[in-house]
Motif scaffolding. Structure first.
Motif, PDB file in Angstrom:
ATOM      1  N   LEU A  19       0.934  -1.639  -0.169  1.00 22.53           N
ATOM      2  CA  LEU A  19       0.277  -0.131  -0.652  1.00 22.53           C
ATOM      3  C   LEU A  19       1.150   1.460  -0.033  1.00 22.53           C
ATOM      4  N   ARG A  20       2.452   1.054   0.808  1.00 22.73           N
ATOM      5  CA  ARG A  20       3.076   2.173   0.812  1.00 22.73           C
ATOM      6  C   ARG A  20       3.460   2.479  -0.124  1.00 22.73           C
ATOM      7  N   ASN A  21       3.997   1.486  -1.373  1.00 28.38           N
ATOM      8  CA  ASN A  21       4.523   1.833  -3.133  1.00 28.38           C
ATOM      9  C   ASN A  21       3.589   1.894  -3.328  1.00 28.38           C
ATOM     10  N   ASN A  22       2.310   1.525  -3.390  1.00 24.51           N
ATOM     11  CA  ASN A  22       1.456   2.424  -4.899  1.00 24.51           C
ATOM     12  C   ASN A  22       1.223   3.561  -4.214  1.00 24.51           C
ATOM     13  N   SER A  23       1.863   3.876  -2.934  1.00 24.43           N
ATOM     14  CA  SER A  23       1.049   5.317  -2.536  1.00 24.43           C
ATOM     15  C   SER A  23       1.953   6.699  -3.207  1.00 24.43           C
ATOM     16  N   TYR A  24       3.522   6.290  -3.215  1.00 28.44           N
ATOM     17  CA  TYR A  24       3.960   6.871  -3.309  1.00 28.44           C
ATOM     18  C   TYR A  24       4.127   7.111  -5.499  1.00 28.44           C
ATOM     19  N   LYS A  25       4.085   5.369  -5.679  1.00 33.12           N
ATOM     20  CA  LYS A  25       4.239   5.280  -7.261  1.00 33.12           C
ATOM     21  C   LYS A  25       3.290   6.142  -7.677  1.00 33.12           C
ATOM     22  N   SER A  26       1.802   6.687  -6.723  1.00 31.37           N
ATOM     23  CA  SER A  26       0.556   7.278  -7.548  1.00 31.37           C
ATOM     24  C   SER A  26       1.262   8.533  -7.444  1.00 31.37           C
ATOM     25  N   GLU A  27       2.327   9.261  -6.558  1.00 31.01           N
ATOM     26  CA  GLU A  27       2.284  10.833  -6.596  1.00 31.01           C
ATOM     27  C   GLU A  27       3.356  10.941  -7.685  1.00 31.01           C
ATOM     28  N   THR A  30       1.836  11.472 -10.957  1.00 27.35           N
ATOM     29  CA  THR A  30       0.995  12.701 -10.210  1.00 27.35           C
ATOM     30  C   THR A  30       1.838  13.997 -10.946  1.00 27.35           C
ATOM     31  N   LYS A  57      10.150  13.802  -5.936  1.00 26.33           N
ATOM     32  CA  LYS A  57       9.934  12.672  -5.586  1.00 26.33           C
ATOM     33  C   LYS A  57      10.130  11.164  -5.949  1.00 26.33           C
TER      34      LYS A  57
END
Length: 86
Positions: A19-27, A30, A57
Motif C-alpha cells: 500500500l505504501r509503495n502504491n502511494s509513492y508510485k501514484s505521487e 501525478t 519525488k
C-alpha cells in the motif's frame, strides 16, 4: 492462509509495504503528469517548477526502495530533456 506465525506477520507487513509503495508510485505519476501538462501548455516556468518537484519525488521513491535508482535517473533525464527543449 499460512499456518506459521512468522509467515502470518510477513503477510501483514507485505500488505502494508504494498500500500505504501502504491502511494509513492501514484505521487510519482501525478508529479510527472504535471510536468507533461506544463509542457503541452508551453509554460516554461510551471514546467521547471514541476520538474523540480518530480525530481524530488523520484529521489524519495528511490530512497524508500519503491523504484530502482536507474529507473529514476532515466525518468528524470527524459523529463529534463523535454523541459530544456521548451
Amino acid at each position: 492462509m499460512a499456518n506459521i506465525k512468522s509467515q502470518k506477520k510477513r503477510i501483514l507487513t507485505n500488505e502494508k509495504a504494498r500500500l505504501r509503495n502504491n502511494s509513492y508510485k501514484s505521487e510519482l505519476k501525478t508529479a510527472i503528469r504535471a510536468v507533461h501538462s506544463a509542457l503541452t501548455a508551453g509554460d516554461k516556468e510551471a514546467a521547471t517548477s514541476a520538474l523540480k518537484n518530480a525530481s524530488k519525488k523520484l529521489d524519495k521513491a528511490v530512497s524508500k526502495g519503491v523504484i530502482h535508482k536507474n529507473n529514476a535517473a532515466n525518468r528524470k533525464s527524459s523529463i529534463a530533456k523535454q523541459v530544456s527543449s521548451l
